[in-house]
Design a protein around this motif. Structure first.
Motif, PDB file in Angstrom:
ATOM      1  N   THR A   1     -34.444 -19.649  11.052  1.00 18.32           N
ATOM      2  CA  THR A   1     -34.210 -18.233  11.282  1.00 18.32           C
ATOM      3  C   THR A   1     -32.721 -18.020  11.535  1.00 18.32           C
ATOM      4  O   THR A   1     -32.130 -18.700  12.377  1.00 18.32           O
ATOM      5  CB  THR A   1     -35.024 -17.745  12.494  1.00 18.32           C
TER       6      THR A   1
ATOM      7  N   THR B   1     -31.035 -15.121  12.425  1.00 18.35           N
ATOM      8  CA  THR B   1     -30.591 -14.092  13.363  1.00 18.35           C
ATOM      9  C   THR B   1     -31.402 -14.179  14.654  1.00 18.35           C
ATOM     10  O   THR B   1     -32.524 -14.690  14.665  1.00 18.35           O
ATOM     11  CB  THR B   1     -30.757 -12.679  12.774  1.00 18.35           C
ATOM     12  N   TYR B   2     -30.802 -13.683  15.733  1.00 22.99           N
ATOM     13  CA  TYR B   2     -31.528 -13.583  16.999  1.00 22.99           C
ATOM     14  C   TYR B   2     -31.175 -12.265  17.669  1.00 22.99           C
ATOM     15  O   TYR B   2     -30.134 -11.645  17.394  1.00 22.99           O
ATOM     16  CB  TYR B   2     -31.207 -14.764  17.922  1.00 22.99           C
TER      17      TYR B   2
ATOM     18  N   THR C   1     -27.441 -16.795  14.162  1.00 21.39           N
ATOM     19  CA  THR C   1     -27.670 -18.057  14.855  1.00 21.39           C
ATOM     20  C   THR C   1     -26.648 -19.107  14.426  1.00 21.39           C
ATOM     21  O   THR C   1     -25.991 -18.992  13.390  1.00 21.39           O
ATOM     22  CB  THR C   1     -29.088 -18.588  14.570  1.00 21.39           C
ATOM     23  N   ASN C   2     -26.554 -20.158  15.224  1.00 20.05           N
ATOM     24  CA  ASN C   2     -25.626 -21.251  14.934  1.00 20.05           C
ATOM     25  C   ASN C   2     -26.258 -22.555  15.408  1.00 20.05           C
ATOM     26  O   ASN C   2     -25.888 -23.107  16.431  1.00 20.05           O
ATOM     27  CB  ASN C   2     -24.280 -21.008  15.629  1.00 20.05           C
ATOM     28  N   PHE C   3     -27.218 -23.039  14.634  1.00 19.43           N
ATOM     29  CA  PHE C   3     -27.920 -24.268  14.991  1.00 19.43           C
ATOM     30  C   PHE C   3     -27.071 -25.493  14.651  1.00 19.43           C
ATOM     31  O   PHE C   3     -26.083 -25.416  13.911  1.00 19.43           O
ATOM     32  CB  PHE C   3     -29.247 -24.359  14.239  1.00 19.43           C
TER      33      PHE C   3
ATOM     34  N   LEU D   1     -36.495 -14.074  16.919  1.00 22.71           N
ATOM     35  CA  LEU D   1     -35.886 -15.044  17.826  1.00 22.71           C
ATOM     36  C   LEU D   1     -35.080 -14.316  18.899  1.00 22.71           C
ATOM     37  O   LEU D   1     -34.295 -13.416  18.597  1.00 22.71           O
ATOM     38  CB  LEU D   1     -34.990 -15.987  17.029  1.00 22.71           C
TER      39      LEU D   1
ATOM     40  N   GLU E   1     -32.477 -14.435  22.451  1.00 18.11           N
ATOM     41  CA  GLU E   1     -31.233 -15.139  22.789  1.00 18.11           C
ATOM     42  C   GLU E   1     -31.506 -16.460  23.485  1.00 18.11           C
ATOM     43  O   GLU E   1     -30.730 -17.410  23.346  1.00 18.11           O
ATOM     44  CB  GLU E   1     -30.349 -14.252  23.673  1.00 18.11           C
TER      45      GLU E   1
ATOM     46  N   MET F   1     -33.714 -18.469  22.651  1.00 17.66           N
ATOM     47  CA  MET F   1     -34.322 -19.284  21.605  1.00 17.66           C
ATOM     48  C   MET F   1     -35.841 -19.307  21.668  1.00 17.66           C
ATOM     49  O   MET F   1     -36.493 -20.199  21.111  1.00 17.66           O
ATOM     50  CB  MET F   1     -33.784 -20.727  21.622  1.00 17.66           C
TER      51      MET F   1
ATOM     52  N   ALA G   1     -34.142 -24.186  19.845  1.00 17.88           N
ATOM     53  CA  ALA G   1     -32.958 -25.055  19.847  1.00 17.88           C
ATOM     54  C   ALA G   1     -33.313 -26.498  20.158  1.00 17.88           C
ATOM     55  O   ALA G   1     -32.578 -27.419  19.769  1.00 17.88           O
ATOM     56  CB  ALA G   1     -31.929 -24.539  20.849  1.00 17.88           C
TER      57      ALA G   1
END
Length: 705
Positions: free
Chosen positions: A265, A267-268, A278-280, A336, A338, A340, A408
């Motif tokens: 996904t 966006t959150y 997002t930045n996984f 999603l 914030e 997670m 996460a």
């Protein structure tokens, strides 16, 4: 003009318009002139070391040179495959001018050209559109000599399909001389691959070839593992002086553990109510530890090729492709937050079988009128494809899985589902019958008309997840091109080509929509230098997709969505240079600039780079002839998904390689990919994606017997 555009323009201008005499001059103390040999290249690329081909027939079935074909064409040769250590079709098409490989999921791939999805895949010039316009699993390149690409509509041979491009994989064939090789490759993430290739004469007039490939690899994605195995055997026999009988069979297995169905996904929802991207971690995988995605494909073919006393040729081909797919998958979805949280899971189990049969009969030849020569082809083909799919889901606990507390820290550790809820699935039969006729007619020594048409009848029956697939269409698809030889090295051309695709969607009156029609208009100049060892082209194009089904609303009485036809158009500019510059330097350079507008005149498909540049180069220094150095560089302009916060900045990817020929029998190779360690998303057309491979290295040894 910004700096990246200025750099691209500088490279393009210098390579395209530098006088070819400057390439042929002897630089003092450095590079030698190209050694030009008459008829140096044919249509087989292995053992030529070339970065181009002498002829190709994907567009028309007539053996025309790249310069004679009035469309944008390209070839990925055996030398390029070896230099860049390419093992799959996805990796091969990554290097192709104007082609975007969209890895939406780990084991399902979409391909795009000129702003539209490609569904025309062929093997040895025969093929039917991919179901759902995508490729499941992967295709091992071990058994293919080259990949030929026609950008734009190509309905003369394929009939059905999109106006994006046609991809033709050309198999390796037996050789008269005995040859054998073993290639072993080892790379990061325990990537191990072995390819054995043996060919030669069995007896006088009978030749055979066998190729076996095995690959096993882990991944930068947590828990993801893939095995790819391929075997191929082909035999050909001379039935007299003018008749050749060929038969072959190949089998490939693609088996993946913890594959993604959907992806991450992107966006959150922040605590402030705003949406963020997002930045996984690059290794993030949304799959479950029990998930798998297996695909097995068996292809068999028989060809009878006869050359008549007058030089004309007739070829009959029968092919059969059987594919079996089996998957148990987890789809992660939801909004999603914030912290997670907020996502849930949906599990599916699928069993799919397809059985495709094709027959093609074609006669080609040449004739003269006065001092002018002409080529001609006439043919008939028929294809039938049966698809059977069973779908099971787990609805026993809502959608089968509780909410995921923290995406996460997700590891895929979740209970195996109970698959006992069955959906209708799919049972579809597609049939296509067509006849085609075309010719290259010399109107003068310099002016040639390439014209033809395909008359086709298409029938489809069955259903897919409750939606009827009944279709009956009769169409005529034209093909027109004109070439004019400006000089002995330059040819100007223009062409108009079409293709079509039947649709099963219904409008508000419950009538089936008309077929989607693809149109390609193109104008360009091609150059052929050093007796065909170097090809160049510049083209402007307008590609249209007409009456494409888009969702307009929901009919509460029928409980179904209804659709309308919409038009899209892409316009752009392409440049390509492919082949040998000097004795020491070979390269392919491709640049594409395009925009796509939707039916409302607004910019569409913004997830596709407006500008892209791809450069493959191989340098064999005079001072060390056993050493080959090279690189692949790709530039993509920034992309975004309209109406969302999802975007990706412009990026440049760099791979490099070195190969050392120890002696006539042994060579060592080293490939370093993504050397700048760029972190980027594979594709986000559907607001989901995963991260591409970070920096990695592989080493190989090739032994020839």
């Amino acid at each position: 003009m910004n700096q990246p555009k200025a750099l691209l323009a500088s490279i393009i201008t210098s390579l395209l318009f530098t006088p070819l005499t400057s390439f042929a001059e002897e630089p003092t103390g450095k590079l030698k002139t190209v050694k030009v040999e008459a008829n140096a290249l044919g249509n087989t690329t292995e053992q030529t070391g070339a970065y181009t081909t002498g002829s190709m027939n994907t567009a028309t079935k007539m053996d025309l040179s790249v310069r004679e074909t009035p469309q944008s064409v390209a070839v990925i040769t055996s030398a390029q495959i070896e230099d860049l250590n390419i093992s799959t079709i996805n990796e091969a098409l990554d290097t192709a001018t104007g082609i975007t490989v969209k890895r939406t999921e780990t084991d399902r791939t979409y391909f795009e050209a000129r702003g539209f999805d490609i569904n025309n895949f062929q093997v040895d010039g025969l093929g039917t559109p991919l179901h759902w316009d995508l490729l499941e699993g992967d295709i091992d390149m071990a058994l293919y000599d080259r990949v030929e690409i026609i950008r734009g509509a190509s309905g003369l041979m394929s009939g059905l399909g999109s106006p994006a491009a046609t991809i033709n994989l050309v198999r390796k064939r037996p050789t008269a001389e005995t040859q054998a090789s073993l290639n072993l490759t080892r790379g990061r993430w325990d990537d191990t691959r072995a390819v054995l290739d043996a060919s030669g004469s069995l007896t006088s007039g009978i030749r055979a070839r066998a190729v076996v490939s095995e690959q096993s690899k882990d991944s930068h994605l947590q828990d993801y593992h893939k095995d790819l195995s391929t075997s191929y055997g082909v035999i050909e026999a001379d039935l007299g002086l003018n008749t050749l009988l060929t038969a072959g069979i190949s089998r490939q297995k693609s088996e993946a553990d913890s594959p993604m169905w959907g992806a991450l996904t992107l966006t959150y929802l922040g605590d402030d109510g705003k949406t963020y991207m997002t930045n996984f971690d690059q290794s993030m995988n949304s799959s479950a530890d029990w998930a798998y995605w297996d695909v097995q494909t068996t292809k068999s073919f028989v060809e009878l090729d006869h050359t008549w006393d007058n030089g004309w040729n007739t070829k009959a081909t029968y092919t059969r492709t059987k594919t079996r797919g089996a998957q148990e998958l987890l789809y992660v979805y939801g909004t999603l937050n914030e912290d997670m949280s907020g996502l849930g899971g949906w599990a599916g189990k699928f069993d799919r079988e397809t059985d495709q049969e094709q027959f093609d009969l074609a006669t080609t030849g040449s004739f003269t009128t006065g001092s002018l020569s002409h080529q001609f082809v006439v043919g008939f083909n028929q294809a039938e494809s049966d698809l059977q799919e069973r779908a099971l889901y787990d609805y026993t606990t809502g959608n089968g899985f509780p909410a995921i507390d923290n995406m996460a820290t997700w590891t895929g550790d979740t209970p195996h589902p109970t698959f006992n809820d069955e959906e209708p699935g799919s049972a579809i039969t597609d049939k296509q019958t067509g006849a085609y006729i075309a010719g290259q007619f010399s109107l003068s020594d310099d002016l040639k008309l390439l014209a033809g048409a395909r008359a086709a009848r298409y029938n489809s029956s069955g259903s897919s997840y409750g939606a009827a697939q009944a279709t009956n269409e009769d169409v005529v698809v034209p093909y027109v091109g004109l070439t004019y030889d400006i000089s002995q090295q330059l040819t100007a051309y223009t062409s108009y080509t079409e293709t079509f695709t039947p649709q099963t969607e219904l409008d508000a009156q419950l009538d089936r929509l008309a077929p989607t029609t693809g149109v390609n208009k193109e104008l360009g100049v091609k150059g052929e230098f050093f007796d065909g060892l170097l090809n160049t082209s510049v083209a402007v194009f307008a590609t249209e997709l007409q009456d494409f089904a888009i969702q307009l609303g929901f009919n509460e009485e029928t409980g179904k969505f209804y659709y309308g036809g919409a038009d899209y158009e892409s316009q752009g500019f392409e440049l390509e240079l492919a082949g040998q510059i000097t004795d020491q330097l070979k390269m392919t350079l491709g640049y594409t600039s395009l925009t796509v507008d939707d039916h409302q005149g607004e910019v569409a498909r913004t997830f596709t780079p407006k500008q892209s540049l791809k450069l493959s180069a191989s340098f064999n220094p005079e001072w060390q002839p056993a050493l080959t150095l090279g690189s692949f560089v790709e530039y993509r302009s920034d992309t975004y998904l309209r109406g969302t916060v999802i975007k990706q900045d412009a990026l440049t990817l760099v791979d490099t390689f070195a190969r050392y020929q120890l002696n006539d029998h042994v060579a060592f190779g080293l490939n370093l990919n993504n050397i700048t360690n760029e972190s980027y998303l594979t594709s986000f057309e559907y607001a989901q994606a995963y991260y591409a491979e970070p920096r990695n290295i592989s080493g190989s040894v090739t032994v020839k017997f």
